[in-house]
Design a protein around this motif. Structure first.
Motif, PDB file in Angstrom:
ATOM      1  N   ILE A   7      45.892  48.565  48.787  1.00 58.39           N
ATOM      2  CA  ILE A   7      44.570  48.636  48.192  1.00 58.39           C
ATOM      3  C   ILE A   7      44.449  47.550  47.135  1.00 58.39           C
ATOM      4  O   ILE A   7      45.357  47.307  46.352  1.00 58.39           O
ATOM      5  CB  ILE A   7      44.334  50.032  47.563  1.00 58.39           C
ATOM      6  N   ILE A   8      43.293  46.891  47.120  1.00 58.24           N
ATOM      7  CA  ILE A   8      43.016  45.855  46.131  1.00 58.24           C
ATOM      8  C   ILE A   8      42.176  46.489  45.029  1.00 58.24           C
ATOM      9  O   ILE A   8      41.109  47.026  45.290  1.00 58.24           O
ATOM     10  CB  ILE A   8      42.259  44.678  46.765  1.00 58.24           C
ATOM     11  N   ASP A   9      42.658  46.430  43.794  1.00 61.28           N
ATOM     12  CA  ASP A   9      41.901  47.049  42.704  1.00 61.28           C
ATOM     13  C   ASP A   9      40.999  46.025  42.013  1.00 61.28           C
ATOM     14  O   ASP A   9      41.097  44.823  42.234  1.00 61.28           O
ATOM     15  CB  ASP A   9      42.831  47.741  41.701  1.00 61.28           C
ATOM     16  N   ARG A  10      40.110  46.541  41.173  1.00 58.51           N
ATOM     17  CA  ARG A  10      39.117  45.700  40.495  1.00 58.51           C
ATOM     18  C   ARG A  10      39.752  44.669  39.569  1.00 58.51           C
ATOM     19  O   ARG A  10      39.231  43.571  39.420  1.00 58.51           O
ATOM     20  CB  ARG A  10      38.146  46.570  39.721  1.00 58.51           C
ATOM     21  N   THR A  11      40.861  45.003  38.938  1.00 52.08           N
ATOM     22  CA  THR A  11      41.475  44.042  38.014  1.00 52.08           C
ATOM     23  C   THR A  11      41.986  42.811  38.762  1.00 52.08           C
ATOM     24  O   THR A  11      41.960  41.715  38.224  1.00 52.08           O
ATOM     25  CB  THR A  11      42.611  44.686  37.193  1.00 52.08           C
ATOM     26  N   THR A  12      42.424  42.998  39.985  1.00 50.89           N
ATOM     27  CA  THR A  12      42.841  41.855  40.797  1.00 50.89           C
ATOM     28  C   THR A  12      41.658  40.939  41.056  1.00 50.89           C
ATOM     29  O   THR A  12      41.754  39.725  40.889  1.00 50.89           O
ATOM     30  CB  THR A  12      43.448  42.326  42.135  1.00 50.89           C
ATOM     31  N   LYS A  48      35.591  43.642  57.699  1.00 48.55           N
ATOM     32  CA  LYS A  48      35.768  45.104  57.770  1.00 48.55           C
ATOM     33  C   LYS A  48      37.104  45.509  57.144  1.00 48.55           C
ATOM     34  O   LYS A  48      37.169  46.464  56.371  1.00 48.55           O
ATOM     35  CB  LYS A  48      35.676  45.598  59.222  1.00 48.55           C
ATOM     36  N   ASN A  49      38.165  44.781  57.479  1.00 52.77           N
ATOM     37  CA  ASN A  49      39.483  45.097  56.927  1.00 52.77           C
ATOM     38  C   ASN A  49      39.519  44.927  55.410  1.00 52.77           C
ATOM     39  O   ASN A  49      40.146  45.733  54.712  1.00 52.77           O
ATOM     40  CB  ASN A  49      40.562  44.235  57.584  1.00 52.77           C
ATOM     41  N   LEU A  50      38.864  43.903  54.904  1.00 52.67           N
ATOM     42  CA  LEU A  50      38.810  43.701  53.461  1.00 52.67           C
ATOM     43  C   LEU A  50      38.108  44.868  52.773  1.00 52.67           C
ATOM     44  O   LEU A  50      38.578  45.374  51.750  1.00 52.67           O
ATOM     45  CB  LEU A  50      38.102  42.383  53.136  1.00 52.67           C
ATOM     46  N   ALA A  51      37.018  45.345  53.335  1.00 49.27           N
ATOM     47  CA  ALA A  51      36.298  46.486  52.751  1.00 49.27           C
ATOM     48  C   ALA A  51      37.170  47.739  52.742  1.00 49.27           C
ATOM     49  O   ALA A  51      37.111  48.524  51.795  1.00 49.27           O
ATOM     50  CB  ALA A  51      34.997  46.742  53.518  1.00 49.27           C
ATOM     51  N   ARG A  52      37.976  47.917  53.763  1.00 49.92           N
ATOM     52  CA  ARG A  52      38.872  49.082  53.807  1.00 49.92           C
ATOM     53  C   ARG A  52      39.885  49.033  52.668  1.00 49.92           C
ATOM     54  O   ARG A  52      40.306  50.060  52.158  1.00 49.92           O
ATOM     55  CB  ARG A  52      39.610  49.133  55.145  1.00 49.92           C
ATOM     56  N   LYS A  53      40.278  47.846  52.266  1.00 52.24           N
ATOM     57  CA  LYS A  53      41.245  47.701  51.173  1.00 52.24           C
ATOM     58  C   LYS A  53      40.603  47.891  49.801  1.00 52.24           C
ATOM     59  O   LYS A  53      41.316  48.052  48.816  1.00 52.24           O
ATOM     60  CB  LYS A  53      41.908  46.329  51.243  1.00 52.24           C
TER      61      LYS A  53
END
Length: 146
Positions: A7-12, A48-53
């Motif tokens: 998962i990619i978080d907002r701070t990244t 789509k894959n990016l949104a899933r992360k």
């Protein structure tokens, strides 16, 4: 290539910054050259894959994400029973339409928006995009497929 479900978080996202034409050169020249005729569907799936992360939970988060990535200002224009109509505007959208690029398309953004709305609405979605050169914008039609 293995599936990376990290998962990619907002701070990244907040910590990243880039400017210049490098993104457009990679996106509209290098990737299509590398991916060939399959570039369009691959970019859609990548979106789509990016949104899933991202694990997005609201329309506001999606709008903010588009802005933070430099994709442009995303605005919900109309919501119908089985479809949402969005508009993407930005100075660089206009500049891309004026540039001598071989092909400018927004499949990555369409895939991302479709998956994000699927997560938020809980209904399978697919996205179509259409560049509108008259007002230098891109219209996304997100259709509920169930």
């Amino acid at each position: 290539m293995g599936k990376n479900r990290q998962i990619i978080d907002r701070t990244t996202i907040d910590g990243l910054h880039t400017s210049g034409a490098g993104y457009d050169i990679l996106r509209y020249i290098c990737l299509p050259d590398l991916l060939g005729k399959e570039a369009s569907p691959i970019l859609y799936i990548m979106g789509k894959n990016l949104a899933r992360k991202m694990q997005l939970s609201s329309v506001e988060e999606v709008i903010d994400f588009f802005d933070k990535l430099g994709w442009g200002h995303l605005q919900l224009i109309k919501e119908k029973r089985r479809e949402m109509i969005w508009e993407l505007t930005a100075e660089h959208v206009q500049l891309r339409h004026q540039a001598n690029l071989p092909q400018v398309e927004y499949r990555l953004e369409a895939g991302f928006l479709a998956e994000a709305m699927q997560q938020i609405k809980g209904v399978p979605c697919e996205g179509l995009e259409e560049a509108k050169s008259k007002n230098s914008s891109v219209q996304f039609n997100i259709v509920y497929t169930k």
